[in-house]
Enzyme design. Sequence first.
Site, short mmCIF file in Angstrom:
data_model
loop_
_atom_site.label_atom_id
_atom_site.label_comp_id
_atom_site.label_asym_id
_atom_site.label_seq_id
_atom_site.Cartn_x
_atom_site.Cartn_y
_atom_site.Cartn_z
N ARG A 78 -7.30 -17.86 16.04
CA ARG A 78 -7.58 -17.95 17.47
C ARG A 78 -6.31 -18.40 18.20
O ARG A 78 -5.51 -19.16 17.64
CB ARG A 78 -8.70 -18.96 17.73
CG ARG A 78 -9.16 -19.00 19.16
CD ARG A 78 -10.14 -20.14 19.42
NE ARG A 78 -10.51 -20.16 20.83
CZ ARG A 78 -10.94 -21.23 21.48
NH1 ARG A 78 -11.06 -22.39 20.85
NH2 ARG A 78 -11.24 -21.16 22.76
N HIS A 79 -6.15 -17.95 19.44
CA HIS A 79 -5.00 -18.42 20.25
C HIS A 79 -5.02 -19.95 20.35
O HIS A 79 -6.04 -20.58 20.12
CB HIS A 79 -5.05 -17.80 21.65
CG HIS A 79 -6.33 -18.12 22.36
ND1 HIS A 79 -6.58 -19.38 22.90
CD2 HIS A 79 -7.44 -17.40 22.58
CE1 HIS A 79 -7.78 -19.38 23.43
NE2 HIS A 79 -8.33 -18.20 23.24
N GLY A 80 -3.90 -20.53 20.77
CA GLY A 80 -3.80 -21.99 20.88
C GLY A 80 -4.40 -22.51 22.19
O GLY A 80 -5.01 -21.76 22.97
N GLY A 345 -6.40 -13.51 17.74
CA GLY A 345 -7.45 -13.09 18.66
C GLY A 345 -8.10 -14.28 19.34
O GLY A 345 -7.41 -15.25 19.72
N ALA A 388 -6.70 -22.57 18.04
CA ALA A 388 -5.90 -22.23 16.85
C ALA A 388 -6.71 -22.22 15.56
O ALA A 388 -6.15 -22.28 14.46
CB ALA A 388 -4.68 -23.14 16.70
#
Length: 457
Positions: A78-80, A345, A388
């Site tokens: 996952r994005h931060g 993602g 994240a």
Amino acid sequence: MKTQYFFINYIVVFLSITMVRLSFSKLTKPTIAHYFGTKGRYEEVNPHLLNDILFVNTSLVAPPSPNCNAVHMVSVIRHGTRYPTTKNVKKLASLFDLVLSDASGDAPWLNDIKNKWKMWYTEDMDGKLVEKGRDDHRHLAMRLAQSFPTLISEDKLSANRIDFITSSKHRCIDSIKAFQEGLHRLWDVHDMDYKHYVDDSIMRFFDHCERFVNSVENNKTALNEVHRFKSSREMDTVRRKIANRLQIPYDKFTPEMAEASYFLCAYEFAIKSEISPWCNLLDKSDAQVLEYKSDLKQYWKRGYGHDINSKSSCPLFHDIFKRLNKAAYDYRYGEVVKTATIQVGHGETLLPLLSLMGFFKDEKSLTADNYSQQHNRKFRTSQIVPYAANLIFVLYECSDGLRVQLFLNEKPIPFPNLNHSAPLYETVKKHYSKLLHGCDFKKECDMPHSKLRNTEL
Ligand SMILES: *[C@@H]1O[C@H](CO)[C@@H](O)[C@H](O)[C@H]1NC(C)=O
Ligand SMILES: *[C@@H]1O[C@H](CO)[C@@H](O)[C@H](O)[C@H]1NC(C)=O
Ligand SMILES: *[C@@H]1O[C@H](CO)[C@@H](O)[C@H](O)[C@H]1NC(C)=O
Ligand SMILES: CC(=O)N[C@H]1CO[C@H](CO)[C@@H](O)[C@@H]1O
């Protein structure tokens, strides 16, 4: 006079440093930090990182047995940490306005909110990655390189043997760049390319699945349980308690306002590592109710609530196994071309995939009436998908064949209903054979247009 002045000054500085130290050592995070759901810090699920952000527990990431060699890894990340989206910034602003105009309480923290705190969130922040979010990915990259040194290394990177794939959203592209930056820093390289491929068909499959969009995303009744929970007894109690702390008339303090208070405490902490005065609006039981509301939404929109939620992730599921198969084939008949796949993602990418694979499934569904029975639920997004968050598949060649080990947030996680922590790859494929031979995106996601039109005529 002068020496006396200096002396007093010295005492004041000394005292204030001591006080900062004391308060810092006592309270380094909001008491409700464990209940922030998808707005929680990664450090909450891996608290040892607070002491050393690059620490890797080598016993946790060790191969299944010493004679196993890692062949390939697929990491879905996952994005931060990010800013609030435009929609949420509006909600935060209206909470602040209401507090300024109507709160008549006299608590010191309320005074801080009214006189010191600034509404610094602007609509153009629109969910962008923040600096802390870049660090989330830089540091994760450095830890993964240390955990799997034969798969993520300077050689492999420069030989283009690591694939980088991302969702098209700016926060994901910025995350994958930060991930690469982390690797460059680790090896002190300056002239390496930053290459990545955008592929929304696997990282944002939910946008491409028509049946999901029609029957869940754009269907107000699909999230009925969430709407019902807004007027539940539990939510009512939370609103009353917060309104009372602020001394705002209860009827002016909507469920959305209660949620905005919880978001503000979460954002200020995740983005700036600050314990905001807003955190005083909620106690632990309030936060648990709001956490449940957030889990209810994820459950019905991304998890087990509707079958199509998880089925929409079929393209990603197939893509992962295609990569593992390719590496297994290469290993047997020559050299493994790609050693790692890094895919960035969203929480909305991970939750459907985890549900498809059978993780965190509770016996009973999460409903508006079942808050108290779901206290020990498995489906708890605070634990599963903080910023994240990452799900990592590692394929090993062992003396008795290929084996697969899964890691969630850098900790081994057993496959549901398989009793070995790193089962044979063949066993895993048998376990998921229905999905591997079915789970067809077109079949699951296409809507019968012509039929619909005919009946409407
Ligand atoms: C590493 O993980 C193991 C297994 O969970 C645990 O027992 C051990 O305390 C951890 N070591 C450190 C240094 O955190
Ligand atoms: C909307 O959701 C409800 C509840 O899940 C379901 O019964 C209904 O069929 C859905 N509507 C559409 C258009 O899919
Ligand atoms: C796992 O399952 C197999 C067969 O179902 C059984 O023989 C074995 O003892 C089990 N192992 C463990 C660790 O439970
Ligand atoms: C799905 C589910 O767990 N439903 C239960 C929720 O709680 C009510 C009342 O306690 C039960 O009757 C339901 O079976």
